[in-house]
Design a protein around this motif. Structure first.
Motif, PDB file in Angstrom:
ATOM      1  N   ASN B  77     -68.836  65.970 -27.463  1.00  0.00           N
ATOM      2  CA  ASN B  77     -69.546  67.171 -27.049  1.00  0.00           C
ATOM      3  C   ASN B  77     -70.192  66.873 -25.712  1.00  0.00           C
ATOM      4  OD1 ASN B  77     -68.869  68.565 -29.320  1.00  0.00           O
ATOM      5  ND2 ASN B  77     -70.619  67.853 -30.488  1.00  0.00           N
ATOM      6  N   ASP B  79     -71.103  68.010 -21.694  1.00  0.00           N
ATOM      7  CA  ASP B  79     -71.345  69.109 -20.774  1.00  0.00           C
ATOM      8  C   ASP B  79     -71.153  68.583 -19.372  1.00  0.00           C
ATOM      9  OD1 ASP B  79     -74.400  70.540 -19.559  1.00  0.00           O
ATOM     10  OD2 ASP B  79     -72.355  71.282 -19.372  1.00  0.00           O
ATOM     11  N   THR B  82     -68.992  71.498 -13.234  1.00  0.00           N
ATOM     12  CA  THR B  82     -67.687  71.420 -12.595  1.00  0.00           C
ATOM     13  C   THR B  82     -67.682  71.916 -11.167  1.00  0.00           C
ATOM     14  OG1 THR B  82     -67.169  73.576 -13.517  1.00  0.00           O
ATOM     15  CG2 THR B  82     -66.461  71.654 -14.752  1.00  0.00           C
ATOM     16  N   HIS B 314     -62.131  80.127 -22.898  1.00  0.00           N
ATOM     17  CA  HIS B 314     -62.091  79.171 -24.006  1.00  0.00           C
ATOM     18  C   HIS B 314     -60.649  78.707 -24.166  1.00  0.00           C
ATOM     19  CE1 HIS B 314     -62.630  78.277 -28.585  1.00  0.00           C
ATOM     20  NE2 HIS B 314     -62.636  77.190 -27.851  1.00  0.00           N
ATOM     21  N   SER B 351     -57.914  69.165 -27.326  1.00  0.00           N
ATOM     22  CA  SER B 351     -58.850  69.559 -26.286  1.00  0.00           C
ATOM     23  C   SER B 351     -59.418  70.924 -26.646  1.00  0.00           C
ATOM     24  CB  SER B 351     -58.151  69.620 -24.924  1.00  0.00           C
ATOM     25  OG  SER B 351     -59.027  70.130 -23.948  1.00  0.00           O
ATOM     26  N   ASN B 352     -60.725  71.045 -26.528  1.00  0.00           N
ATOM     27  CA  ASN B 352     -61.413  72.307 -26.835  1.00  0.00           C
ATOM     28  C   ASN B 352     -62.499  72.495 -25.786  1.00  0.00           C
ATOM     29  OD1 ASN B 352     -62.378  74.587 -28.164  1.00  0.00           O
ATOM     30  ND2 ASN B 352     -63.764  73.374 -29.431  1.00  0.00           N
ATOM     31  N   LYS B 353     -62.252  73.352 -24.825  1.00  0.00           N
ATOM     32  CA  LYS B 353     -63.177  73.459 -23.691  1.00  0.00           C
ATOM     33  C   LYS B 353     -63.549  74.906 -23.404  1.00  0.00           C
ATOM     34  CE  LYS B 353     -61.845  69.304 -21.197  1.00  0.00           C
ATOM     35  NZ  LYS B 353     -61.264  68.735 -19.992  1.00  0.00           N
ATOM     36  N   TYR B 354     -64.786  75.051 -23.002  1.00  0.00           N
ATOM     37  CA  TYR B 354     -65.267  76.337 -22.499  1.00  0.00           C
ATOM     38  C   TYR B 354     -65.544  76.178 -21.010  1.00  0.00           C
ATOM     39  CZ  TYR B 354     -66.141  77.341 -27.420  1.00  0.00           C
ATOM     40  OH  TYR B 354     -65.999  77.531 -28.768  1.00  0.00           O
ATOM     41  N   THR B 364     -68.337  73.419 -17.422  1.00  0.00           N
ATOM     42  CA  THR B 364     -67.325  73.135 -18.431  1.00  0.00           C
ATOM     43  C   THR B 364     -67.998  72.461 -19.608  1.00  0.00           C
ATOM     44  OG1 THR B 364     -65.575  72.878 -16.797  1.00  0.00           O
ATOM     45  CG2 THR B 364     -65.194  71.896 -18.950  1.00  0.00           C
ATOM     46  N   THR B 366     -67.195  70.727 -23.225  1.00  0.00           N
ATOM     47  CA  THR B 366     -66.173  70.215 -24.130  1.00  0.00           C
ATOM     48  C   THR B 366     -66.782  70.062 -25.512  1.00  0.00           C
ATOM     49  OG1 THR B 366     -65.114  69.027 -22.326  1.00  0.00           O
ATOM     50  CG2 THR B 366     -64.568  68.321 -24.558  1.00  0.00           C
ATOM     51  N   LYS B 367     -66.184  70.694 -26.466  1.00  0.00           N
ATOM     52  CA  LYS B 367     -66.697  70.614 -27.837  1.00  0.00           C
ATOM     53  C   LYS B 367     -65.699  69.881 -28.723  1.00  0.00           C
ATOM     54  CE  LYS B 367     -69.954  72.561 -29.209  1.00  0.00           C
ATOM     55  NZ  LYS B 367     -71.358  72.109 -29.338  1.00  0.00           N
TER      56      LYS B 367
END
Lengths: 190, 428
Positions: B77, B79, B82, B314, B351-354, B364, B366-367
């Motif tokens: 997790n 942060d 970017t 997302h 990969s799981n990114k907002y 960005t 990343t969770k």
């Protein structure tokens, strides 16, 4: 290559030695040797393909595939029997594979079921040339034509034909008889 | 071999067996070309077979890795910052609610500031016997002023604040009512992708904030020690409610999502069982994307900030191992093969990114994503065989995605989906 070595040890005649030499050089990839083998076998093998395939274009396709197979299987030639006879079997098998792929060897329709099976030869047969006879044979249904070629020309037994075509010996016999009857009728009409 | 032949057969046989055909020169060239092609095909078949076996091994390895916890994690997790198009704007233009320790000072400052700010921070123990609570938003003693209450009341609607229960038990009744009325949230921050009852929670917090202000101004029941012995942050007899700050950055959704069609690519290995039936496995990659408006709660360097954005991307990348049963309908020996299939797949997010877009800046987040996504499918496929061992395929199918506690995506919203997979297949 134990079979090849055995074959080479059996050679003692000049013409067989040259044939054996050509074969050995072809196996090692010598293009000129391969060309020489091609030149010696091509006319007969193209005729074989023409008999089985029925048309020129398909026959040439099978012809080329047949030589590719022949050159790849040269190591398997044991020297027993004539080289031309061994090559002819390869081309017959190549033609059969092509016919199977095209799904041409389906059960022939019941043509001329009541055709009389002549035991003798029609009178016009003696005057018939190869080209004309080839044309008549090519007009036969694929299954009849194949069975007749294998039996009457190549000399396979009905049991061998049955195994090659996936039919019973009785069916092979029937196909040959029908092909014969049809050919006789065509010849008599000429 | 020569049996049952009659005279007719013999004559025919003699004419045809002695036949010769004229051979054009192009046929020898054709033979040479085919021999050369076969030689290169042989090498290619060898390579394709090796690749096929390698793919089979890779699929088995990935399937094994997917089952091992901790491996193939979709990232920590984290942060990350970017893009910053304008540093000058960044320091002044953000609408933010920042908690630091000196509320009084902040309150006096904030009255003149353009941006309303409530400062609260980590536990700051009072001089006397008040044990610091680990997660406490300490409100400065001078809280009788209207500023904190006002500012909290003006907090962003989607903000969530957690109050520790042992402290809550000692707060005054109005405050307790406010806390009880607020939406119960555990120690986690808002989980991105889940449906947010934002309006309801925002309203509760708004109410809660007001009550805190009023309570602090007037509560005198507690001398600083709760009945359970747990400390409260207090000063001069004024009890303050302890507030837990989010520990991790998070994204919450306040607007509808727009979904992109999933993109799926695969590498497959087909293992024939019979002429008609075969099994297939391989590796499958899927990319899911959606866009929505929401709030980014950013926790960085001990500070919590909330960023509104109507442009949040997302992106989830899945890696999966399919296992399918195939049956040929047409063209088993042809270049083009039509088949039907049924399959299952296990996937894991790698990969799981907002990506939170704001004017002049992009963040960005990343969770980490645990668990697997299971699905089943059925459909028809078309394969074009470039060679006997290598082809490209197109598999339209209907797929059902099981509820596997994955983040919000088009799959969670529409578990029944039409899919189209394009890939390369090696036939062993």
């Amino acid at each position: 290559m134990p079979m090849m070595q055995h074959f080479l040890r059996k050679l003692h005649l000049t013409n067989e030695a040259s044939e054996g030499d050509l074969i050995a050089r072809s196996i090692s990839g010598d293009k000129s040797a391969q060309k020489a083998i091609f030149d010696s076998l091509a006319p007969q093998m193209l005729a074989v393909c023409m008999r089985y395939m029925g048309d020129r274009d398909t026959a040439e396709d099978v012809f080329q595939d047949g030589f590719v197979t022949l050159f790849s299987k040269l190591e398997d030639y044991s020297g027993e029997g004539s080289f031309e006879g061994w090559a002819r079997k390869i081309f017959v098998n190549t033609a059969l594979m092509s016919l199977r792929k095209k799904d041409a060897l389906r059960a022939a329709s019941e043509l001329d079921a009541a055709a009389e099976m002549e035991s003798g030869s029609p009178d016009g047969l003696k005057d018939l040339g190869y080209k004309e006879l080839l044309r008549l044979v090519s007009e036969l249904p694929a299954m009849y034509r194949t069975a007749f070629n294998m039996f009457a020309v190549e000399g396979y037994s009905h049991k061998e034909i049955a195994e090659a075509l996936g039919i019973t010996p009785a069916t092979s016999r029937s196909h040959v008889q029908r092909a014969r009857a049809m050919l006789q009728k065509k010849i008599e009409r000429k | 071999m020569r049996t049952e032949k009659n005279e007719f057969d013999s004559q025919i046989g003699k004419i045809l067996s002695d036949a010769r055909e004229e051979v054009p020169g192009r046929l020898w060239e054709g033979v040479c070309a085919r021999m050369d092609a076969k030689a290169s095909r042989g090498a290619w078949v060898f390579t394709a077979r090796r690749i096929g076996y390698g793919l089979l091994a890779a699929a088995a390895a990935v399937a094994l890795l997917l089952t091992i916890p901790g491996l193939l994690d979709s990232g920590n997790n984290a942060d990350t910052y970017t893009k910053d198009y304008s540093l000058a704007e960044a320091t002044t233009s953000e609408p933010a609610v920042i908690f630091s320790e000196d509320v009084a000072e902040a309150a006096s400052e904030s009255s003149d500031a353009d941006t309303p700010v409530v400062h609260a921070g980590g536990a700051q123990p009072e001089p006397e016997a008040v044990q610091p609570s680990p997660v406490v938003a300490s409100v400065a003693p001078v809280v009788a002023t209207e500023a904190p209450a006002t500012l909290l009341a003006e907090a962003k609607p989607a903000e969530k604040v957690v109050v520790e229960q042992d402290v809550l038990s000692e707060v005054s009744e109005p405050v307790a009512e406010a806390v009880a009325a607020s939406e119960p949230v555990a120690t986690q921050e808002p989980v991105a992708g889940k449906d947010e009852a934002d309006d309801e929670s925002a309203e509760d917090e708004h109410h809660f904030g007001k009550k805190i202000g009023i309570t602090i101004g007037g509560n005198r029941q507690n001398n600083g020690i709760s009945s359970t012995g747990a400390p409260t942050v207090a000063s001069g007899g004024i009890r303050r409610a302890a507030v837990s700050l989010p520990k991790e950055s998070s994204v919450s959704e306040t607007d509808q999502s727009t979904y992109m069609m999933p993109l799926t690519f695969g590498l497959g290995v087909h293992i024939p069982i019979s002429n008609v039936i075969g099994v297939s496995t391989g590796l499958s990659y899927t990319f899911l994307h959606r866009n929505f408006g929401g709030t980014y709660t950013r926790v960085a360097d001990g500070e919590v900030s909330r960023i509104e954005s109507d442009d949040i991307d997302h992106n989830i990348h899945y890696l999966g191992v399919p296992l399918g049963l195939y049956f040929t309908i047409y063209g088993n020996e042809n270049k083009v093969r039509l088949y039907g299939f049924t399959s299952g797949m296990i996937e894991r997010a790698i990969s799981n990114k907002y990506v939170i877009h704001t004017p002049g800046k992009a963040y960005t987040l990343t969770k980490k994503l645990d668990g697997f996504q299971f699905s089943v499918a059925a459909g028809f496929g078309l394969e074009y065989r470039i060679s006997n061992h290598f082809g490209i395929y197109l598999d339209p199918s209907i797929r059902y995605y099981f509820d596997c506690d994955q983040p919000k995506s088009i799959r969670t919203q529409q578990p029944w989906m039409m899919g189209l997979e394009l890939g390369v297949r090696f036939n062993l």
